[in-house]
Enzyme design. Structure first.
Site, PDB file in Angstrom:
ATOM      1  CG  ASP A 153      -1.727   1.204   1.411  1.00 13.07           C
ATOM      2  OD1 ASP A 153      -2.358   1.620   0.423  1.00 13.07           O
ATOM      3  OD2 ASP A 153      -1.743   1.770   2.521  1.00 13.07           O
TER       4      ASP A 153
ATOM      5  CG  ASP B 171      -1.788   7.554   0.762  1.00 10.01           C
ATOM      6  OD1 ASP B 171      -1.882   8.775   0.916  1.00 10.01           O
ATOM      7  OD2 ASP B 171      -1.740   7.005  -0.356  1.00 10.01           O
TER       8      ASP B 171
ATOM      9  CG  ASP C  88      -2.014   1.847   6.581  1.00 11.08           C
ATOM     10  OD1 ASP C  88      -2.328   1.576   5.396  1.00 11.08           O
ATOM     11  OD2 ASP C  88      -2.212   2.957   7.097  1.00 11.08           O
TER      12      ASP C  88
END
Length: 216
Positions: free
Chosen positions: A9, A11, A168
């Site tokens: 991922d 961000d 996250d």
């Protein structure tokens, strides 16, 4: 485990984008005479993008009649600052170098729109360029759909069972697992205190980037 690729991922996993995402939000809130949000409030919501941040700042959800206008204005503000303060998290380049030396491909699967990723990724200073970048609008569906996951695998010529997906957010873990990848949750990401992370579908959990090597 015969890992041939590690996909990330963006961000909250590879890059700390919260300052720019939050800066755009606060500019918009000032315009409407609403109180600004501090980074303690912004960081846990940052990985949810414009929708999450607009709801945080103005309590306007996707079904609200003003949502479309707010989203347009928010993205216009983010356009002005998306690369001002965003940096890679400490240790990311060290990890990427080790992966490259081991002959393991790496890439990005993000829900961030292509209009930002195609300009931001080259500016982040990755030690080795990603083998693939899949944005939120590259496919007809974004994560938690498996479409971006399969698309990335196709582009790099690696089957999902030989990939690890690192993220996250719950949608990251869900998309990776549903696609047949092994999933790794990062503790440095944008995770809220009330997130029930133990219910998320991850195989491994790390506190800093180089911890991934123990799993490999």
């Amino acid at each position: 485990m015969n890992t041939q690729a590690v996909l990330f991922d963006l961000d909250g996993t590879l890059a700390d984008t919260a300052l720019d995402l939050g800066g755009a939000l606060n500019t918009l809130l000032r315009r409407y005479g609403l109180p600004e949000k501090n980074m303690t409030e912004i960081r846990p919501v940052a990985s949810h993008g414009a929708r999450g941040l607009i709801f945080l700042g103005a309590s306007i959800g996707k079904d609200h009649p003003d949502y479309t206008q707010w989203r347009q204005e928010y993205l216009a503000e983010y356009e002005r600052c998306f690369d001002c303060d965003t940096v890679l998290f400490e240790g990311i380049n060290d990890l990427i170098c080790v992966l490259d030396q081991a002959g393991i491909k790496w890439g990005i699967i993000t829900n961030k729109p292509h209009t930002f990723t195609h300009r931001l990724v080259p500016k982040l200073g990755f030690a080795v360029p990603p083998a693939v970048v899949v944005s939120g609008d590259t496919c007809t569906e974004a994560k938690p759909s498996t479409k971006p996951m399969y698309y990335a695998c196709q582009q790099i010529g690696v089957s999902p069972e030989h990939c690890i997906y690192v993220g996250d957010a719950e949608r990251d873990m869900q998309a990776g697992q549903d696609a047949g990848m092994r999933t790794v949750l990062v503790d440095w990401g944008y995770i809220a205190e009330n997130d029930d992370t133990e219910s998320w579908l991850y195989d491994y959990r790390i506190r800093q980037p180089m911890d991934l090597l123990a799993y490999l």
